[in-house]
Design an enzyme around this catalytic site. Sequence first.
Site, mmCIF file in Angstrom:
data_model
loop_
_atom_site.group_PDB
_atom_site.id
_atom_site.type_symbol
_atom_site.label_atom_id
_atom_site.label_comp_id
_atom_site.label_asym_id
_atom_site.label_seq_id
_atom_site.Cartn_x
_atom_site.Cartn_y
_atom_site.Cartn_z
ATOM 1 N N ASP A 64 7.404 10.219 -4.943
ATOM 2 C CA ASP A 64 7.330 8.820 -4.535
ATOM 3 C C ASP A 64 6.243 8.139 -5.336
ATOM 4 O O ASP A 64 5.227 8.753 -5.680
ATOM 5 C CB ASP A 64 7.094 8.684 -3.033
ATOM 6 C CG ASP A 64 5.768 9.268 -2.560
ATOM 7 O OD1 ASP A 64 4.768 8.531 -2.533
ATOM 8 O OD2 ASP A 64 5.735 10.460 -2.202
ATOM 9 N N GLU A 150 0.515 4.250 8.264
ATOM 10 C CA GLU A 150 -0.623 5.165 8.258
ATOM 11 C C GLU A 150 -1.930 4.482 8.629
ATOM 12 O O GLU A 150 -3.001 5.053 8.463
ATOM 13 C CB GLU A 150 -0.741 5.849 6.901
ATOM 14 C CG GLU A 150 -0.704 4.887 5.719
ATOM 15 C CD GLU A 150 -0.561 5.609 4.391
ATOM 16 O OE1 GLU A 150 -1.604 6.046 3.869
ATOM 17 O OE2 GLU A 150 0.571 5.728 3.893
#
Length: 253
Positions: A64, A150
Site C-alpha cells: 500500500d 488509526e
Amino acid sequence: MKRLAKLLAASAIAGGALLHLAAPSDAAPSNAAPLNAVPSGAAASKAAPSQAVEQSRPLPQGVDVSTYDRGVDWGGGRLAFGIAKATEGTGHDDATFAANWAKIRQNGLVRGAYHYGHPKNDPVREADHFLSAVASAGLQPGDLLMLDLETTDGRSDHQVNAWAKRWLEHVQRKTGVKAFFYSSWSFAQEHGDGLGGYPLWVAHYGKAPGRVTAPSPWKQWTIHQYASTDHDHNVSRLAAGRLRGLGYNPSHR
C-alpha cells in the site's frame, strides 16, 4: 498509513449516489484455519478449518502506498494487489493517487483505494469526499474500498466506533460495497465493536506474514500488513480472484 507504520515499528506490537449494488459476500473462516496458504473455491468459507485453505499455495503479496512512497514496481510480477491512498479528512487528496490507481490496474493487480479518517469531522462528508475522488479516478469492477482509522482525534471510544459505523454504512449505501476496516490490531479491537461484518485489514508487525489472529469482533482477517520498510507490505488470505470479489461489481444490482 505511514503514521501508523512509524508507531508500530517503534513499539513492535505484541499482542448524490454512485451505483447501488447488492453488497458482496465476505468470507469469514474460523480463526483456527491454517494461515500459510489461501482459501480456494466458493465453498471454502463454509468448510471446516482443515478444509478451508490449500496448503500448497503461498499467500498473495501486496503493497500500500501514498504520496510518501516512490519507485513502486507494480509490474515486477511478485504482487497480487496494490492499495493507494486517495483522500484524508474532508478536503485532502493524495497527489499520487490517480497515477498509482492507473498503474495498479494497468499491471492487472487487484486494486484498492483507502481514506484516512478523522473522527473530529462529519463521517458522511469524509465518505463523500473519498467517493468523489475514487469516482473521478474511475471505479472499476473488483476495486476495493477501505477506511484507514488509526486516530481518535480526542474522541471517546464510543464516539470513534459510531463514527466508523456511519462512514462504512454510508459508503455501502452509496456503492453497495462493504469497505474494509484498516487499523492496528489493538485499535481495531478497542474501536471495532459491531464492525465484524466488514472485511478486516489489520496491521500487526509483531507477527510473521499471515500468522496473526483477528481481533474481536472479527472472526478472520482478510489482509495482514506485516511490515513497513521501503513500502508497507501485506499479504491476503484470499486468492486474487476472491479478494476482487469483495470489491465493486456493477452486475450485482
